[in-house]
Design a protein around this motif. Sequence first.
Motif, PDB file in Angstrom:
ATOM      1  N   LEU A   1       0.807  -1.182   0.038  1.00 54.66           N
ATOM      2  CA  LEU A   1      -0.066   0.119   0.133  1.00 54.66           C
ATOM      3  C   LEU A   1       0.913   1.229  -0.132  1.00 54.66           C
ATOM      4  O   LEU A   1       0.566   2.260  -0.720  1.00 54.66           O
ATOM      5  CB  LEU A   1      -0.797   0.015   1.140  1.00 54.66           C
ATOM      6  CG  LEU A   1      -1.949   1.105   1.400  1.00 54.66           C
ATOM      7  CD1 LEU A   1      -2.781   1.284   0.161  1.00 54.66           C
ATOM      8  CD2 LEU A   1      -2.705   0.775   2.709  1.00 54.66           C
ATOM      9  N   LEU A   2       2.094   1.373   0.657  1.00 53.67           N
ATOM     10  CA  LEU A   2       3.021   2.383   0.696  1.00 53.67           C
ATOM     11  C   LEU A   2       3.407   2.447  -0.685  1.00 53.67           C
ATOM     12  O   LEU A   2       3.612   3.733  -1.156  1.00 53.67           O
ATOM     13  CB  LEU A   2       4.080   2.097   1.920  1.00 53.67           C
ATOM     14  CG  LEU A   2       5.182   3.170   1.798  1.00 53.67           C
ATOM     15  CD1 LEU A   2       4.595   4.317   2.317  1.00 53.67           C
ATOM     16  CD2 LEU A   2       6.193   2.672   2.857  1.00 53.67           C
ATOM     17  N   LEU A   3       4.001   1.608  -1.297  1.00 61.44           N
ATOM     18  CA  LEU A   3       4.524   1.832  -2.722  1.00 61.44           C
ATOM     19  C   LEU A   3       3.499   2.290  -3.590  1.00 61.44           C
ATOM     20  O   LEU A   3       3.999   3.241  -4.520  1.00 61.44           O
ATOM     21  CB  LEU A   3       4.963   0.339  -3.096  1.00 61.44           C
ATOM     22  CG  LEU A   3       6.229  -0.142  -2.485  1.00 61.44           C
ATOM     23  CD1 LEU A   3       6.442  -1.617  -2.913  1.00 61.44           C
ATOM     24  CD2 LEU A   3       7.294   0.579  -2.459  1.00 61.44           C
ATOM     25  N   GLU A   4       2.456   2.109  -3.559  1.00 60.96           N
ATOM     26  CA  GLU A   4       1.165   2.546  -4.521  1.00 60.96           C
ATOM     27  C   GLU A   4       0.880   3.979  -4.136  1.00 60.96           C
ATOM     28  O   GLU A   4       0.916   4.650  -4.923  1.00 60.96           O
ATOM     29  CB  GLU A   4      -0.095   1.702  -4.259  1.00 60.96           C
ATOM     30  CG  GLU A   4      -0.191   0.165  -4.717  1.00 60.96           C
ATOM     31  CD  GLU A   4      -1.731  -0.169  -4.575  1.00 60.96           C
ATOM     32  OE1 GLU A   4      -2.460   0.124  -5.208  1.00 60.96           O
ATOM     33  OE2 GLU A   4      -1.823  -1.045  -3.485  1.00 60.96           O
ATOM     34  N   GLN A   5       1.202   4.352  -2.902  1.00 66.82           N
ATOM     35  CA  GLN A   5       0.995   5.759  -2.554  1.00 66.82           C
ATOM     36  C   GLN A   5       2.190   6.553  -2.795  1.00 66.82           C
ATOM     37  O   GLN A   5       2.028   7.555  -3.280  1.00 66.82           O
ATOM     38  CB  GLN A   5       0.617   5.980  -1.025  1.00 66.82           C
ATOM     39  CG  GLN A   5      -0.603   5.213  -0.524  1.00 66.82           C
ATOM     40  CD  GLN A   5      -1.073   5.623   1.066  1.00 66.82           C
ATOM     41  OE1 GLN A   5      -0.302   6.340   1.551  1.00 66.82           O
ATOM     42  NE2 GLN A   5      -1.949   4.703   1.636  1.00 66.82           N
ATOM     43  N   VAL A   6       3.310   5.870  -2.820  1.00 67.65           N
ATOM     44  CA  VAL A   6       4.537   6.702  -3.106  1.00 67.65           C
ATOM     45  C   VAL A   6       4.528   6.842  -4.724  1.00 67.65           C
ATOM     46  O   VAL A   6       4.857   8.140  -5.112  1.00 67.65           O
ATOM     47  CB  VAL A   6       5.656   5.779  -2.972  1.00 67.65           C
ATOM     48  CG1 VAL A   6       6.835   6.169  -3.601  1.00 67.65           C
ATOM     49  CG2 VAL A   6       5.917   5.712  -1.453  1.00 67.65           C
ATOM     50  N   ALA A   7       3.845   6.252  -5.523  1.00 68.97           N
ATOM     51  CA  ALA A   7       3.876   6.076  -6.843  1.00 68.97           C
ATOM     52  C   ALA A   7       2.877   7.351  -7.296  1.00 68.97           C
ATOM     53  O   ALA A   7       3.021   8.282  -7.980  1.00 68.97           O
ATOM     54  CB  ALA A   7       3.428   4.917  -7.570  1.00 68.97           C
TER      55      ALA A   7
END
Length: 434
Positions: free
Chosen positions: A335-341
Amino acid sequence: MNSLSFPALGKYIDLLLDTVCVVDKTGHFIYVSPSAEQIFGYTQAEMMGKQMLELVHPGDRQLTLHTVDRILAGEPQPHFENRYIRKDGETVHIMWSARWSEADQCRVAVARDITRRKHAESIQQAVFAIAEASHNTQDLHALFAQIHLIISELLPADNFSVALRDNHSAAVTLPYSREQVVVTFGDASTKMANQLLAQVLDTNHAHLYNAVHEHQQLQSWLGVPLKSHSGVLGALVLKSFSAEHHYSEKNMELLQFVSTQIAAAIERKQMMARLEHLALYDQLTRLPNRTLFYDRIHSAMARAKRNKGIFSLLYLDMDKFKAVNDNYGHTAGDLLLEQVARRLESCMRECDTVARFGGDEFVVLLENIDAPNQALTVVQKIQATFAHAFDLQGHEAHIMPSVGIAHFPSDGDTEQALLRHADRAMYAAKLQAN
């Protein structure tokens, strides 16, 4: 010829399926055989004295007049083809064998109805053209534009739309719509088109609607579903405001036939797009992957060399990302990686590329910049955006990226050299932060 010869000849030509027509020098019918009603829809009595050109399809009148001139000049025309408008408004294709009688000062011609043959030929050509378009067009929009041209060869399609329905959410989108006729009652027309589309998708059947609006303008709507072996993909919707043409049951049957070919073409193009997306995009973040990024940077380098320009590369690594995985689990990490993107995308222009290289590493390609210090401005924007905590299903995480920068051509003139320089700069920034 004389006036008595026509009734006498009529005793025999009544048996002909083709129609014998006699037209005077001014273009008026002075005799037609009984089979004329089967071809033109008018009785013998109705056609007598009628101006021939009035019945010719508007699109073929100039060609017909040119051919008439040749006949009057003494050149017989044994295989001339044109279109006529029947009494019921339908278009009929006719092949003529005509010549001029100097003695009787009239044109004598035999008309053969070749509508069925032309209809079969046009369908076959459309099917081939659709199959060719499904292979040759680059994307769905180009395919829709080509299909629009193909449909226009079969029936009036100035106002043409393609609707697609998502199989999972059932949401309907309109990825292609061309409205070439502007009407004063546009809202009512749009409402009717939407109602027709809803009917087609609700019932999975074709629908046809003709009406005369309060402005006394004829409106005609035709909608057919796009059916494939996997279900209904969407629908085609056509609108006509022409006084010379309204859609008929025959038009509906024709469009239904080719719609299956169109559905197959769309499905193939969608499948190819999905495969391309799988090959070129990261499935978690929906960002370009390494393969697509290398293609983008290769193109950017070619443009920069050609135009003597510059571009910058940012290499990003998320500090303390491992701690998020360890403390909250891999679901929170994803979820963090999605939000970072999404946050990285929000900092970029449309011409920039954000790619995920794997793990928590991201690369940004900044094109069309005037000076290297513009890259620093983008880094500051990223840092400001990442200053806000990430919400990971109830857990808050404060994550900042370490960023390394490389400039073309001062830091390298190949993709590998630029990435190595930016990677080293990123690790240097990470060590400094720790």
